[in-house]
Design a protein around this motif. Structure first.
Motif, PDB file in Angstrom:
ATOM      1  N   ASN A 251      -7.644  -1.388   0.872  1.00 46.76           N
ATOM      2  CA  ASN A 251      -7.476  -0.192  -0.080  1.00 46.76           C
ATOM      3  C   ASN A 251      -8.565   0.418  -0.465  1.00 46.76           C
TER       4      ASN A 251
ATOM      5  N   TYR B 285      -1.492   7.748   3.214  1.00 43.52           N
ATOM      6  CA  TYR B 285      -1.529   6.354   2.784  1.00 43.52           C
ATOM      7  C   TYR B 285      -0.277   5.794   4.153  1.00 43.52           C
ATOM      8  N   ASN B 286       0.903   6.397   3.718  1.00 45.26           N
ATOM      9  CA  ASN B 286       1.901   5.891   4.454  1.00 45.26           C
ATOM     10  C   ASN B 286       1.806   5.966   6.193  1.00 45.26           C
TER      11      ASN B 286
ATOM     12  N   PRO C 285      -0.711   3.132   8.696  1.00 49.08           N
ATOM     13  CA  PRO C 285      -0.564   2.024   9.922  1.00 49.08           C
ATOM     14  C   PRO C 285      -0.409   2.574  11.128  1.00 49.08           C
ATOM     15  N   ASN C 286      -0.034   3.730  11.402  1.00 54.73           N
ATOM     16  CA  ASN C 286      -0.093   4.282  12.764  1.00 54.73           C
ATOM     17  C   ASN C 286      -1.024   5.145  13.249  1.00 54.73           C
TER      18      ASN C 286
ATOM     19  N   LYS D 166       8.359   3.140  -2.471  1.00 55.55           N
ATOM     20  CA  LYS D 166       8.732   1.815  -1.566  1.00 55.55           C
ATOM     21  C   LYS D 166      10.085   1.266  -2.176  1.00 55.55           C
TER      22      LYS D 166
ATOM     23  N   ARG E  23      13.022   3.002  -1.248  1.00 48.14           N
ATOM     24  CA  ARG E  23      13.495   2.783   0.158  1.00 48.14           C
ATOM     25  C   ARG E  23      14.129   1.313   0.197  1.00 48.14           C
TER      26      ARG E  23
ATOM     27  N   CYS F 273       0.932  -3.038  -0.613  1.00 47.40           N
ATOM     28  CA  CYS F 273       1.137  -3.958   0.241  1.00 47.40           C
ATOM     29  C   CYS F 273      -0.169  -3.961   1.311  1.00 47.40           C
TER      30      CYS F 273
ATOM     31  N   HIS G 260       5.459  -0.417   3.731  1.00 49.48           N
ATOM     32  CA  HIS G 260       6.291   0.613   3.672  1.00 49.48           C
ATOM     33  C   HIS G 260       6.463   1.102   5.062  1.00 49.48           C
ATOM     34  N   LYS G 261       5.878   0.856   6.217  1.00 44.77           N
ATOM     35  CA  LYS G 261       6.195   1.341   7.317  1.00 44.77           C
ATOM     36  C   LYS G 261       7.304   0.703   7.893  1.00 44.77           C
TER      37      LYS G 261
END
Ligand SMILES: [Zn+2]
Ligand SMILES: [Zn+2]
Ligand SMILES: [Zn+2]
Lengths: 188, 176
Positions: free
Chosen positions: A16, A56-57, A60-61, B74, B77, B167, B172-173
């Protein structure tokens, strides 16, 4: 490897601190870009937050396929466009912030202050800012995005084309038309 | 190049978008052609006009607000809000029960083709549950630290537990 891409891959790996560094580096440019695009100082701050939340979201991808800044400015542009659509739908298409309102109220109060010269300077500066922002808002969205990316973000035609998803000649023509329109406006 | 051609390149020239071998020719022409000079000055005037605009700075707590919003999103969701009221260990217990049931049932569901895949999935759930059970149920702090090694549900409950926690595994993914 591009430093920003490395930061994104670090973030993807769960570091982070990389996110903090990206925020430090691009927080201010993105806020200002959105401000010039939407004309709202206040909302620009929220919309910039939303931009970084998306970054940020998406981490991961994330794949290092495009230049990081291209991707970042595209997210910021889409968020700004959505916002402008919402504002249009609410019947308030080109409103500037309250604090921009000149003529009475806020600035008169300041001018009545002891430090008249400073207050006048502030008022003039704010008025100038408002005038520039009004000029930008008078342009169609795509011309505005292109010229803001060029003048304030100092992007090349190729990068603007990548952000906007159009061709380089299209960018050149958008910037050309924007400058012509502004030229006429300034002359008046 | 002729005047007309150069006039059409003035803006690209200003923006640093013409090839370097053309720059001198364009610059020289502009200097000697009143019409092109006028165009150049008008366009430069637009740029300096725009550049007069002030900048704004990020507000105080810009980063903190983003982190807070990330965690709020988060939680939003997190479909069953009631889970927030239940201690994480209870959530885990339910999850363990569910996962065990799934492990027992899944080979029958997937009997026939895809047996390997379902066995693999069952194994990964099993190992996640075991890892988390041994070090998290009795040690809530270790539970949060585990996040990222555990499964989606673990991750969700660890985030529900601590709203300030980002996290590490990008939980969140899993959301939505
Ligand atoms: Zn000429
Ligand atoms: Zn977590
Ligand atoms: Zn996770």
């Amino acid at each position: 490897m591009d430093e920003d891409i490395k930061l994104m891959l670090d973030l993807k790996a769960g570091n982070n601190t990389a996110f903090n560094l990206l925020l430090e580096k691009y927080g201010k440019p993105i806020i200002n870009y959105i401000y010039r695009f939407t004309g709202s100082k206040e909302d620009a701050k929220d919309l910039a937050q939303d931009t970084f939340i998306k970054v940020y979201n998406a981490a991961p991808n994330y794949t290092a396929s495009a230049k990081f800044t291209t991707w970042l400015y595209r997210i910021a542009s889409n968020i700004s466009i959505d916002y402008l659509r919402r504002r249009k739908a609410s019947g308030n298409p080109t409103s500037l912030d309250e604090e921009f309102e000149t003529g009475d109220g806020k600035f008169k109060e300041q001018i009545a202050d002891k430090n008249i010269r400073n207050a006048l300077e502030t008022a003039e500066k704010a008025e100038k800012d408002m005038e520039i922002q009004k000029a930008l808002l008078s342009l169609p969205e795509n011309q505005r995005a292109a010229i803001v990316l060029k003048i304030y973000e100092e992007k090349s035609y190729a990068e603007i084309a990548a952000v906007m998803g159009v061709s380089v000649p299209a960018v050149e023509s958008l910037i050309f038309r924007a400058r012509q329109a502004l030229k006429d406006r300034i002359k008046r | 190049m002729k005047h007309e051609e150069i006039k059409g390149k003035i803006m690209a020239f200003m923006d640093g978008e013409v090839k370097s071998d053309l720059k001198d020719e364009i610059a020289q022409h502009i200097a000697s052609c009143p019409q092109c000079l006028e165009e150049f000055e008008a366009l430069s005037g637009v740029d300096s006009y725009l550049k007069n605009a002030g900048e704004i700075s990020p507000p105080a707590y810009f980063r903190e607000n983003i982190v807070r919003k990330l965690n709020e999103n988060k939680e939003r969701r997190f479909e069953f809000n009631i889970l927030k009221l239940i201690p994480a260990s209870a959530v885990l217990a339910v999850f363990v029960l569910f996962a065990s049931a799934l492990m027992i049932v899944s080979p029958y569901i997937y009997a026939g083709d895809g047996q390997d895949a379902s066995k693999q999935a069952a194994d990964s759930v099993k190992s996640a549950v075991i890892t988390c059970m041994t070090s998290s149920v009795f040690a809530p702090a270790a539970y949060a630290a585990l996040c990222g090694k555990c499964s989606e549900n673990m991750c969700k409950s660890c985030m529900a537990k601590d709203p300030n926690h980002i996290c590490q595994c990008g939980g969140h993914k899993h959301g939505k």
